[in-house]
Design an enzyme around this catalytic site. Structure first.
Site, PDB file in Angstrom:
ATOM      1  N   GLY A  72       0.806  -1.232   0.000  1.00  0.00           N
ATOM      2  CA  GLY A  72       0.000   0.000   0.000  1.00  0.00           C
ATOM      3  C   GLY A  72       0.828   1.264   0.000  1.00  0.00           C
ATOM      4  N   GLY A 125       2.499   3.591   1.563  1.00  0.00           N
ATOM      5  CA  GLY A 125       3.046   3.786   2.904  1.00  0.00           C
ATOM      6  C   GLY A 125       3.560   5.197   3.098  1.00  0.00           C
ATOM      7  N   ASP A 159       8.305   5.462   8.329  1.00  0.00           N
ATOM      8  CA  ASP A 159       7.799   6.740   8.821  1.00  0.00           C
ATOM      9  C   ASP A 159       6.921   7.529   7.843  1.00  0.00           C
ATOM     10  OD1 ASP A 159       9.683   7.440   6.974  1.00  0.00           O
ATOM     11  OD2 ASP A 159      11.138   8.229   8.409  1.00  0.00           O
ATOM     12  N   GLY A 160       6.795   7.034   6.618  1.00  0.00           N
ATOM     13  CA  GLY A 160       5.956   7.750   5.652  1.00  0.00           C
ATOM     14  C   GLY A 160       6.611   8.981   5.055  1.00  0.00           C
ATOM     15  N   ARG A 186      -1.446   0.027  -9.599  1.00  0.00           N
ATOM     16  CA  ARG A 186      -0.333  -0.889  -9.876  1.00  0.00           C
ATOM     17  C   ARG A 186      -0.858  -2.320 -10.029  1.00  0.00           C
ATOM     18  NH1 ARG A 186       3.572   1.943  -6.593  1.00  0.00           N
ATOM     19  NH2 ARG A 186       2.754   4.041  -6.399  1.00  0.00           N
ATOM     20  N   ASP A 217       4.420  -4.263  -7.141  1.00  0.00           N
ATOM     21  CA  ASP A 217       3.783  -3.047  -6.598  1.00  0.00           C
ATOM     22  C   ASP A 217       4.344  -1.795  -7.262  1.00  0.00           C
ATOM     23  OD1 ASP A 217       6.056  -4.109  -5.015  1.00  0.00           O
ATOM     24  OD2 ASP A 217       5.950  -2.174  -4.005  1.00  0.00           O
ATOM     25  N   ASN A 218       5.404  -1.951  -8.047  1.00  0.00           N
ATOM     26  CA  ASN A 218       5.979  -0.805  -8.755  1.00  0.00           C
ATOM     27  C   ASN A 218       5.716  -0.889 -10.254  1.00  0.00           C
ATOM     28  OD1 ASN A 218       6.949   0.216  -6.356  1.00  0.00           O
ATOM     29  ND2 ASN A 218       8.974  -0.686  -6.567  1.00  0.00           N
ATOM     30  N   ASP A 276       7.577   4.996  -9.398  1.00  0.00           N
ATOM     31  CA  ASP A 276       8.374   4.756  -8.190  1.00  0.00           C
ATOM     32  C   ASP A 276       9.876   4.753  -8.483  1.00  0.00           C
ATOM     33  OD1 ASP A 276       6.069   4.720  -6.838  1.00  0.00           O
ATOM     34  OD2 ASP A 276       6.303   2.749  -5.927  1.00  0.00           O
TER      35      ASP A 276
END
Ligand code: AMP
Ligand code: MG
Length: 520
Positions: free
Chosen positions: A100, A102, A134-135, A199, A269-270, A279
């Site tokens: 997800g 993040g 930490d995003g 994605r 996911d990319n 990404d």
């Protein structure tokens, strides 16, 4: 600053019912509502003038407080509810479950000139998908994403775009080499822009959870909004959808091979469902032509995502997508046929692409061997890919024995050109000259055509690093210079000719130049 909103994603797809920003598995939903983190002291570093225009904004808009606040997450556009997307993925060949957004937060979808764009902040704080991280994003990787995604667009490679890059004023802790030497770096946010950030992993996660209802909703949504020419959803449409994704993915990868781009983290996911390069992490550009090269130190051992393996990985990833779509189709044969087509299309498309790189416009059976021999020769001694192909346009068919001198600048160490190496090259140049003589095109025209596919300027890893080093010290002129240079990668641009040069020796083993990790 005024946008016309067109929030298709949040309106048409199921939302996570929990509004709290806690890490969790999000089921039966495609996204979670989130709020960007407030930043301490935001400061714009650069804005893409072309993206401003594309989004219907003016230069004046870009210098307002509102622009700064919105694109660093400090204030929201009216009537919008930011969200993080839910997806999973295969990382380095292994199913990783839910990943997800993040550290990406979608602000809204906006419409301009009949096109809809999703606006997304990368590095704007935690979401339910942040897992142990930490995003946030640091300046170094944000500069790399900002410059490279715009550069790729001008190279003609399908890609997500970037509107702006800003400092947050907050510090972010990172261990660049994962060796226990964590240090604080400047936090930054890139505003990314794309028709969609969906994605392969979005579909995969729903399939893995056997949530066929949401999967069908998402696939239908994708077709309706992004592949509407395929018609109403049906088994046939799903198959055509997969076929088109396969074609777009292949097209993107052939472009990567053409310009010498190595993505570095081709996890599912990319992989954009629209076939966009997405990404930008530990990506890199081939300098010395080495087909086994990958910039990603995290992948140094297996080199799964090395330059030469990108087309195979594209296929592998499409196979995973086919598995995810299977519950909607329940028939393996058409999906397998599309995967087989990918293989044959790759062979013909890459041959065609390679022909264009060396100025062949007619087709001869011998071209394949000629190109294979060229690729082998390029690896005899360290040879700069970009410089070699660009200067090959000056090749004189009547003097193949002079070609090595003509191309001297492409070699990192001319002393390594032994008699044996020279003789292999001269043999190739002689064959190339004979082949060119069969073409029906003037030398001038051939040069012009070759220069349209062989860039003069690419964002070499050390160039980004120089821009990053200056930016860390508050000097953004180099970011602007590279941004301007890379808007016309195929033009001569004499005032920037210093950037048409091999990687300097100091950059050979420097972190950020030849070695990058996923730590961003
Ligand atoms: P990547 O391979 O860099 O695209 O990231 C893989 C996953 O890790 C995605 O789900 C990202 O959102 C997540 N991720 C990467 N960096 C961070 C970060 N600093 N904070 C939260 N999530 C992250
Ligand atoms: Mg990612």
């Amino acid at each position: 600053m005024k946008f016309t909103l067109n929030n298709r994603f949040t309106k048409q797809l199921p939302a996570d019912s929990i509004l709290e920003n806690t890490r969790r598995q999000v089921i039966n939903a495609c996204f979670s509502y989130v709020t960007p983190k407030q930043t301490t002291n935001p400061e714009l570093v650069h804005v893409s003038d072309d993206m401003l225009t594309t989004l219907g904004l003016s230069k004046e808009d870009s210098i307002t407080k509102e622009f700064l606040n919105v694109f660093t997450g400090n204030s929201l556009l009216p009537d919008t509810k930011p969200y993080a997307m839910c997806y999973g993925g295969h990382q380095f060949g292994n199913w990783a479950g839910q990943l997800g957004d993040g550290r990406a937060i979608n602000l809204a979808e906006v419409k301009h000139n009949n096109k809809t764009w999703a606006l997304q902040l990368k590095g704007a704080g935690e979401t339910p998908y942040s897992r142990t991280a930490d995003g946030l994003a640091v300046l170094r990787s944000s500069v790399r994403e900002y410059l490279c995604s715009e550069a790729m667009h001008y190279l003609g490679v399908p890609t997500t775009r970037a509107l702006s890059i800003a400092l947050t004023g907050d510090n972010v802790l990172r261990d660049i080499l994962y060796n226990g030497n964590a240090a604080y770096e400047k936090g930054a946010i890139v505003t990314r822009v794309a028709p969609s950030f969906l994605r392969f992993g979005n579909y995969q996660l729903l399939a893995a959870r056997e949530d066929t209802t949401t999967l069908t909703t998402l696939v239908d949504y994708t077709i309706k909004n992004h592949f509407s020419h395929l018609g109403n959803p049906s088994k046939e449409t799903y198959i055509s959808f997969f076929k088109e994704v396969a074609e777009k993915t292949l097209e993107m990868i052939v472009h990567w091979q053409r310009v010498g781009f190595v993505h570095g983290v081709m996890n599912t996911d990319n992989m954009s469902i629209l076939g966009l390069t997405i990404d930008y992490g530990p990506y890199g550009w081939l300098e010395g032509y080495d087909v086994d090269w990958t910039p990603n130190t995290t992948d140094a051992e297996n080199r799964r995502y090395r330059y030469s393996n990108q087309p195979n990985v594209g296929l592998w990833n499409l196979f995973q997508l086919a598995n995810a779509l299977f519950p909607l189709i329940n028939d393996a044969a058409p999906l397998e046929a599309i995967l087989d087509e990918y293989k044959s299309a790759y062979e013909s498309d890459s041959l065609q692409m390679m022909r264009s790189k060396i100025g062949l416009y007619d087709e001869f059976d011998t071209d394949f061997t000629l190109i294979q021999e060229l690729e082998a020769n390029l690896q005899l001694v360290e040879t700069d890919m970009t410089i070699f192909y660009r200067m090959l346009a000056n090749f004189n068919v009547d003097a193949p024995n002079k070609a090595l001198i003509l191309l001297e600048d492409a070699f990192y160490n001319t002393a390594a050109l032994t008699d044996q190496v020279k003789s292999k090259w001269n043999k190739w140049f002689t064959a190339y000259a004979s082949r060119l003589k069969l073409e029906n095109i003037t030398a001038a025209k051939r040069k012009e055509q070759m220069n349209l596919v062989n860039p003069k300027y690419v964002l070499r890893n050390y160039m980004s690093q120089l821009a990053i080093d200056a930016a860390e010290n508050g000097d953004y002129t180099l970011i602007n210079e590279l941004y301007t240079l890379l808007k016309q990668p195929y033009s001569e641009q004499h005032k920037y000719k210093k950037w048409f040069a091999k990687r300097p020796e100091w950059a050979r083993h420097k972190v950020g130049c030849s070695m990058l990790s996923c730590s961003s």
